[in-house]
Design a protein around this motif. Structure first.
Motif, short mmCIF file in Angstrom:
data_model
loop_
_atom_site.label_atom_id
_atom_site.label_comp_id
_atom_site.label_asym_id
_atom_site.label_seq_id
_atom_site.Cartn_x
_atom_site.Cartn_y
_atom_site.Cartn_z
N CYS A 140 -16.67 44.68 -22.13
CA CYS A 140 -16.04 43.56 -22.84
C CYS A 140 -15.32 42.63 -21.87
CB CYS A 140 -15.10 44.07 -23.92
SG CYS A 140 -13.79 45.15 -23.33
N TYR A 141 -14.68 43.20 -20.87
CA TYR A 141 -13.96 42.39 -19.88
C TYR A 141 -14.93 41.50 -19.11
CZ TYR A 141 -11.25 41.02 -15.82
OH TYR A 141 -10.63 40.29 -14.84
N ARG A 142 -16.05 42.07 -18.69
CA ARG A 142 -17.04 41.28 -17.94
C ARG A 142 -17.68 40.19 -18.79
NH1 ARG A 142 -17.11 46.14 -15.61
NH2 ARG A 142 -18.77 47.17 -16.77
N ALA A 143 -17.71 40.38 -20.11
CA ALA A 143 -18.29 39.37 -21.00
C ALA A 143 -17.32 38.23 -21.31
CB ALA A 143 -18.73 40.02 -22.30
N CYS A 144 -16.03 38.47 -21.14
CA CYS A 144 -15.01 37.49 -21.51
C CYS A 144 -15.06 36.26 -20.60
CB CYS A 144 -13.62 38.13 -21.45
SG CYS A 144 -12.28 37.01 -21.94
N PRO A 145 -15.15 35.06 -21.17
CA PRO A 145 -15.15 33.85 -20.33
C PRO A 145 -13.77 33.50 -19.78
CG PRO A 145 -15.30 33.25 -22.63
CD PRO A 145 -15.35 34.74 -22.57
N LEU A 146 -12.72 34.12 -20.32
CA LEU A 146 -11.35 33.85 -19.88
C LEU A 146 -10.75 35.12 -19.27
CD1 LEU A 146 -10.21 31.76 -22.97
CD2 LEU A 146 -10.92 30.90 -20.75
N GLN A 147 -11.48 35.74 -18.36
CA GLN A 147 -11.02 36.97 -17.71
C GLN A 147 -9.70 36.73 -17.00
OE1 GLN A 147 -14.09 38.11 -14.98
NE2 GLN A 147 -15.53 38.62 -16.59
N GLY A 148 -8.81 37.69 -17.14
CA GLY A 148 -7.50 37.57 -16.52
C GLY A 148 -6.49 36.82 -17.37
N LYS A 149 -6.96 36.06 -18.35
CA LYS A 149 -6.06 35.34 -19.25
C LYS A 149 -6.12 35.95 -20.64
CE LYS A 149 -6.39 30.94 -16.86
NZ LYS A 149 -6.79 29.54 -16.96
N ALA A 150 -7.28 35.88 -21.26
CA ALA A 150 -7.43 36.42 -22.61
C ALA A 150 -7.57 37.94 -22.60
CB ALA A 150 -8.64 35.80 -23.30
N MET A 151 -8.11 38.46 -21.51
CA MET A 151 -8.31 39.90 -21.41
C MET A 151 -8.06 40.34 -19.97
SD MET A 151 -11.62 42.23 -22.45
CE MET A 151 -11.65 41.71 -24.14
N THR A 152 -7.30 41.41 -19.83
CA THR A 152 -7.08 42.03 -18.52
C THR A 152 -7.50 43.49 -18.62
OG1 THR A 152 -4.78 42.50 -19.14
CG2 THR A 152 -5.17 40.50 -17.87
N ILE A 153 -7.70 44.11 -17.46
CA ILE A 153 -8.10 45.53 -17.47
C ILE A 153 -7.16 46.33 -16.60
CG2 ILE A 153 -10.52 45.22 -18.02
CD1 ILE A 153 -11.16 45.50 -15.04
N GLY A 154 -7.05 47.60 -16.93
CA GLY A 154 -6.20 48.52 -16.19
C GLY A 154 -6.99 49.70 -15.70
N LEU A 155 -6.36 50.85 -15.63
CA LEU A 155 -6.98 52.08 -15.18
C LEU A 155 -8.18 52.44 -16.05
CD1 LEU A 155 -6.65 54.46 -13.19
CD2 LEU A 155 -5.30 55.60 -14.95
N PHE A 156 -9.26 52.89 -15.45
CA PHE A 156 -10.52 53.20 -16.13
C PHE A 156 -11.08 51.98 -16.87
CE2 PHE A 156 -8.47 57.48 -16.19
CZ PHE A 156 -9.35 58.09 -15.30
N GLU A 157 -10.74 50.81 -16.39
CA GLU A 157 -11.16 49.54 -17.00
C GLU A 157 -10.74 49.45 -18.47
OE1 GLU A 157 -14.79 47.66 -14.88
OE2 GLU A 157 -15.40 49.68 -15.48
#
Length: 188
Positions: A140-157
């Motif tokens: 889902c993170y890789r699909a998000c066009p607003l990575q780092g803003k609308a979606m961030t990831i942590g441990l184990f993605e």
């Protein structure tokens, strides 16, 4: 005999939509769909949209469908996006071709998109998400066009959705590999 068959045929054609609508009202079924980016508030949008199919034709991702009776009587021939089958890539071509202003024109620059587009909000069910159960996913993170803003990831993605930044494009829901989806986009 022919008249009887014709009368029966016309009765079915007339009463099926009525029965379908009353069934949906009785059972409380609510259809879940998104409007294209730049859509006016729902009441104004339905009033303004003429069902010309231009937005659906202009969409390069073919994510815009024209609603049929299954979406409800008030939505017939209006554009809808079903994020599970195909999310919006935020190209904004649909807003450029709308002849009635039901979709207001928006620039396709990322900074403008993040501020101007609001189709819905992605919501995460951590109980269903693979990443919250020791398996690395991050689709889902890789699909998000607003990575780092609308979606961030942590441990184990493990994804974290920031609702104030999410535009509700549905790409995360489309990409989710879990069945049922761990990420769902809720329309406004």
């Amino acid at each position: 005999r022919r008249r009887l068959l014709l009368a029966f045929f016309y009765a079915i054609i007339f009463f099926m939509p009525v029965l379908w609508i009353s069934y949906n009202k009785r059972t409380g079924i609510k259809r879940r769909f998104l409007r294209p980016p730049g859509a006016l508030p729902e009441v104004d949008f339905v009033r303004q949209c003429i069902g010309c199919f231009k937005c659906a034709t202009a969409c390069p991702n073919e994510c815009i469908e024209m609603a049929s009776f299954e979406w409800g009587m008030g939505n017939v021939h209006t554009p809808v996006i079903n994020p599970r089958s195909r999310g919006c890539i935020l190209c904004m071509r649909c807003t450029e071709v709308c002849p009635t202003g039901a979709l207001t024109e928006i620039s396709s620059e990322i900074g403008v998109l993040a501020k101007s587009v609001k189709m819905g909000t992605a919501q995460l069910d951590a109980d269903l998400c693979y990443s919250y159960h020791g398996r690395t996913c991050g689709v889902c993170y890789r699909a998000c066009p607003l990575q780092g803003k609308a979606m961030t990831i942590g441990l184990f993605e493990q994804p974290t959705i920031h609702e104030e930044q999410c535009v509700g494009c549905g790409l995360c829901e489309q990409a989710c590999i879990h069945m049922p989806q761990a990420v769902r986009v809720r329309p406004l």
